[in-house]
Design an enzyme around this catalytic site. Structure first.
Site, mmCIF file in Angstrom:
data_model
loop_
_atom_site.group_PDB
_atom_site.id
_atom_site.type_symbol
_atom_site.label_atom_id
_atom_site.label_comp_id
_atom_site.label_asym_id
_atom_site.label_seq_id
_atom_site.Cartn_x
_atom_site.Cartn_y
_atom_site.Cartn_z
ATOM 1 C CB SER A 1 -1.717 3.113 -4.200
ATOM 2 O OG SER A 1 -2.103 4.306 -3.714
ATOM 3 C CG ASP B 1 -1.666 1.432 1.441
ATOM 4 O OD1 ASP B 1 -2.444 1.543 0.531
ATOM 5 O OD2 ASP B 1 -1.387 1.858 2.524
ATOM 6 C CB ALA B 2 0.983 4.177 -1.854
ATOM 7 C CE1 TYR B 3 -0.335 9.269 -1.535
ATOM 8 C CE2 TYR B 3 -2.087 7.781 -2.449
ATOM 9 C CZ TYR B 3 -0.980 8.652 -2.564
ATOM 10 O OH TYR B 3 -0.820 9.346 -4.044
#
Length: 228
Positions: A122, A15-17
């Site tokens: 994401s 995942d990014a955020y």
């Protein structure tokens, strides 16, 4: 949740955020303007961003994550009596340049050195993700950067996790999916991915279907867990 190395993993998807990128860093870097309100604004902004993504998914009214992020910021600024055009513009630009967590680059380099393919999955748009990766100096450390825009719905919809399988051409148990968002980790696990929850804040476990295969407190703990 196991503390033993996971076997049979052929790729690691992040995942990014909140996982690779610190979503609070935009407001924090605007503290000269926001003052003591920076922390509260960052929290409300993030809460509304997630709420709007989920509500749009349930309603079948998708729009891209840049729009959702802007709508959430508008709500937060309004709720806190901080509405200002220049402030909004600055915060949105800072969101394109979020700080990576300090251990992110080293962790990714270790995985790559060990020959394990890496990817991002994401809610962010391709443009947002490219900007964040470039700003953080993480370019060249991912085999794939996957945006839900190719699917048209936000996590935790199962179609998003299936998208990762299709692009990586792997089975669900062959993918380690790393997220700091509990809801994301539980949903990925329920889908069948080998989810690893990066529980930086020591949060309680979610009461949702599925359960991550492992729990860590920092991305630095990830390579040994994957035998790297």
């Amino acid at each position: 949740m196991t503390a033993h190395p996971l076997v049979g993993i052929r790729a690691c998807v992040f995942d990014a955020y909140g996982t690779l990128f610190d979503v609070a860093s935009a407001a924090r870097r605007a503290a000269d303007d926001l003052g003591d309100a920076a922390t509260a604004l960052a929290a409300l902004w993030r809460d509304k961003q997630l709420q709007y993504s989920w509500l749009r998914a349930v309603q079948g009214r998708h729009t891209d994550f840049w729009q959702v992020t802007g709508d959430a910021l508008d709500f937060a600024l309004d709720a806190m009596g901080l509405v200002d055009h220049d402030r909004r513009h600055r915060l949105m630009q800072l969101y394109r340049e979020l700080d990576a967590y300090p251990e992110a680059a080293g962790t990714l380099q270790r995985l790559r050195t060990a020959g394990l393919p890496t990817a991002i999955l994401s809610n962010g748009t391709s443009d947002m993700l490219a900007a964040a990766v470039a700003h953080a100096g993480l370019g060249g450390l991912f085999d794939h950067v996957l945006s839900v825009e190719e699917v048209g719905v936000y996590k935790p919809h199962p179609r998003v996790y299936q998208f990762a399988l299709d692009r990586l051409r792997l089975r669900a148990p062959e993918i380690a999916f790393v997220s700091s968002n509990g809801w994301d980790g539980w949903a990925a696990a329920a889908f069948g991915l080998r989810a690893i929850w990066c529980n930086r804040q020591g949060q309680p476990h979610e009461r949702l279907p599925g359960a991550p295969a492992a729990e860590i407190r920092s991305l630095a703990e990830l390579p040994p867990l994957l035998g790297c």
